[in-house]
Design an enzyme around this catalytic site. Structure first.
Site, PDB file in Angstrom:
ATOM      1  N   TYR A  33      71.989  34.023  26.782  1.00  0.00           N
ATOM      2  CA  TYR A  33      73.084  34.084  27.920  1.00  0.00           C
ATOM      3  C   TYR A  33      74.277  33.174  27.534  1.00  0.00           C
ATOM      4  CZ  TYR A  33      72.166  29.325  29.822  1.00  0.00           C
ATOM      5  OH  TYR A  33      72.039  28.146  29.928  1.00  0.00           O
ATOM      6  N   LYS A 148      70.896  29.571  23.052  1.00  0.00           N
ATOM      7  CA  LYS A 148      71.280  29.476  24.240  1.00  0.00           C
ATOM      8  C   LYS A 148      70.251  30.561  25.196  1.00  0.00           C
ATOM      9  CE  LYS A 148      75.192  28.738  27.513  1.00  0.00           C
ATOM     10  NZ  LYS A 148      74.624  27.760  28.259  1.00  0.00           N
ATOM     11  N   LEU A 206      72.312  22.060  22.116  1.00  0.00           N
ATOM     12  CA  LEU A 206      73.285  23.168  22.381  1.00  0.00           C
ATOM     13  C   LEU A 206      74.731  22.867  21.731  1.00  0.00           C
ATOM     14  CD1 LEU A 206      73.388  26.202  23.180  1.00  0.00           C
ATOM     15  CD2 LEU A 206      74.569  25.535  25.146  1.00  0.00           C
TER      16      LEU A 206
END
Ligand code: PDD
Length: 293
Positions: A33, A148, A206
């Site tokens: 996402y 992600k 991330l």
């Protein structure tokens, strides 16, 4: 006002939109996402988000990922339909729907694509003015935090643990004592010499799009950014601590568990970067922001 969502080829009212119960996102968290900020009707750092989405889809080996051109056309139409000026665009892409079985279902199954938008973005005035508190939590996520993925249960649980004690975010710490990031934001500190420090990219965090943007803004301001790992003790003793993320922008941290950071007020460098980030948002032009990459 009616809200519209996009689901697998159709724009539908959000209440009517649905996906198959055999969707692999639902059954295996087999999906990835992006969350993109919308400011003055403009997608912020769309190029970076699209690059990261393509990377995520490649890392989890989707056989037929949708093209970024198609995704941009859908996103733009959804923002138009919902008349969103300031909010977020959520893009979720799953491996598709197939009878439940762990291995990939095969190249004939198309990815499922869902997009939604929501009004409202950014921290509250109080959070910006006072800074926020963090709660320390062990980082128990898998070893590919650079992807992600929608598998966010550890993020959800640590964020809730923070919320339950009135903290804004969880500060995640690896078993080796180094700080990774927050449950939905990257973590920065300002060291005794005034340098900005944030964890290097790699499998442990991330690669935040806001992190990259703030690095560029810091460089423009002549500030030195060092990418290095740091421990919880270093964070607690830092001159300043702040978070960056699509939904947090640049947000000063003033307390971690029971430790007050510096003098307990948002730091000067964090506030300067927050203002620069705000100026960067305000500089966007609706008509050109979609035409990237
Ligand atoms: N999360 N680290 C984690 C674990 C995140 O989930 C996020 C963002 C970030 C910041 O990345 P970026 O600057 O690209 O938003 C760092 C989004 C906002 C979310 O899951 O809602």
């Amino acid at each position: 006002m009616t809200r519209f969502a996009y689901v697998n080829g159709r724009y539908e009212t959000q209440s009517a939109a649905s996906v198959s119960i055999e969707d692999r996102g639902y059954q295996f968290a087999d999906g990835v996402y992006e969350v993109v900020a919308l400011w003055n009707g403009c997608p912020i750092d769309l190029l970076g988000h699209m690059d990261r989405l393509e990377r995520s889809m490649a890392e989890v080996q989707f056989p037929n990922p949708p093209s970024r051109m198609a995704l941009k056309v859908i996103a733009r139409e959804l923002v138009r339909l919902n008349r969103i000026r300031t909010g977020i665009l959520y893009i979720q892409i799953n491996r598709g729907a197939a009878p439940r079985n762990h291995p990939f279902p095969g190249d004939h199954i198309n990815c499922s694509v869902v997009m939604t938008v929501r009004h409202g973005l950014g921290p509250s005035d109080t959070e910006i003015e006072n800074g926020v508190a963090l709660k320390v939590e062990e980082d128990q996520r898998w070893r590919r935090r650079d992807i992600k993925t929608i598998g966010l249960l550890p993020n959800v649980l640590t964020k809730q643990a923070a919320k339950s004690v009135g903290a804004f975010e969880a500060l995640l710490v690896n078993p080796d004592g180094t700080v990774t990031e927050a449950s939905a934001a990257n973590v920065w500190l300002v060291d005794a010499g005034g340098d900005l420090v944030t964890r290097p990219l790699g499998l442990d965090i991330l690669g935040g799009i806001t992190r990259a943007r703030v690095m560029a803004l810091a460089a423009d301001a002549g500030r030195k950014v060092r990418e290095a790992t740091f421990t919880l003790d270093q964070v607690l003793a830092a001159r300043e601590v702040f978070l960056t993320g699509t939904t947090t922008f640049v947000l000063p941290v003033t307390k971690i568990d029971h430790t007050v950071i510096a003098n307990g007020h948002p730091g000067e460098i964090a506030c300067d970067l927050r203002d620069r980030y705000q100026a960067f948002l305000n500089a966007h032009e609706p008509d050109t922001s979609w035409h990237v990459g």
